[in-house]
Design an enzyme around this catalytic site. Sequence first.
Site, PDB file in Angstrom:
ATOM      1  N   HIS A   1       0.842  -1.196   0.000  1.00 32.67           N
ATOM      2  CA  HIS A   1       0.000   0.000   0.000  1.00 32.67           C
ATOM      3  C   HIS A   1       0.877   1.246   0.000  1.00 32.67           C
ATOM      4  O   HIS A   1       1.972   1.255   0.575  1.00 32.67           O
ATOM      5  CB  HIS A   1      -0.943   0.004   1.210  1.00 32.67           C
ATOM      6  CG  HIS A   1      -0.234   0.123   2.528  1.00 32.67           C
ATOM      7  ND1 HIS A   1      -0.147   1.302   3.226  1.00 32.67           N
ATOM      8  CD2 HIS A   1       0.458  -0.787   3.269  1.00 32.67           C
ATOM      9  CE1 HIS A   1       0.533   1.101   4.349  1.00 32.67           C
ATOM     10  NE2 HIS A   1       0.923  -0.157   4.398  1.00 32.67           N
TER      11      HIS A   1
ATOM     12  N   CYS B   1       3.194   3.285   3.098  1.00 30.98           N
ATOM     13  CA  CYS B   1       3.574   2.215   4.031  1.00 30.98           C
ATOM     14  C   CYS B   1       4.702   2.703   4.956  1.00 30.98           C
ATOM     15  O   CYS B   1       5.770   3.090   4.491  1.00 30.98           O
ATOM     16  CB  CYS B   1       4.018   0.981   3.261  1.00 30.98           C
ATOM     17  SG  CYS B   1       4.432  -0.402   4.347  1.00 30.98           S
TER      18      CYS B   1
HETATM   19 CO    CO Z   1       2.505  -0.849   5.466  1.00 31.40          CO
END
Ligand code: CO
Length: 198
Positions: free
Chosen positions: A98, A101
Amino acid sequence: MKNLQHLFDNNVAWAEKIKANDPGFFDRLSEQQTPDYLWIGCSDSRVPATQIVNLPPGEVFVHRNIANVVVHNDTNCLSVIQFAVEVLKVKHIIVCGHYGCGGVKAAVEDQDHGLINEWLAHIKEVKQKHLAELADLTADQKNNRMCELNVIEQVKHVSETAAVQNAWKNGNALSIHGWIYDISDGILHDLDATLPAN
Ligand code: CO
């Protein structure tokens, strides 16, 4: 609150709602799990595997750690992969990173984080491999690109595990996918890193 009663209340309400829609749901699930997907994702609380893809319990086998890393001597992750592939016979392994992060950011920025340094070293290796590509990017761009590159690298690591190699040798249909999730709009993106490549 000593016993987290609100979480138990939430749980009862959740279970009642599911049973209202599908009275046999938990009876069926208690018999067996037959998920088609193994999800390897980040521990980040904003990236809950089954909710993002809107699947009910029983559909996704899940392993999460900081920054969705697959390391060849991590018996925890390797055991999950082996069980998912050999026993559950999942058809797809999804490595999902993602943007934003914290684990990737910490590795990229090279600060001291104590015990976690050892874990972040695996992400620093990814950074070292792509220094030229990352050189001209702003700090934000660099972090985001590293989130993507980390996923692509971990897809390769999954493909190199004995469980996956054996599955492919035996002609089993098993794909490994690299996805990234955007926490700013809730949308998943395919990084086109699927193995075996078509
Ligand atoms: Co992460």
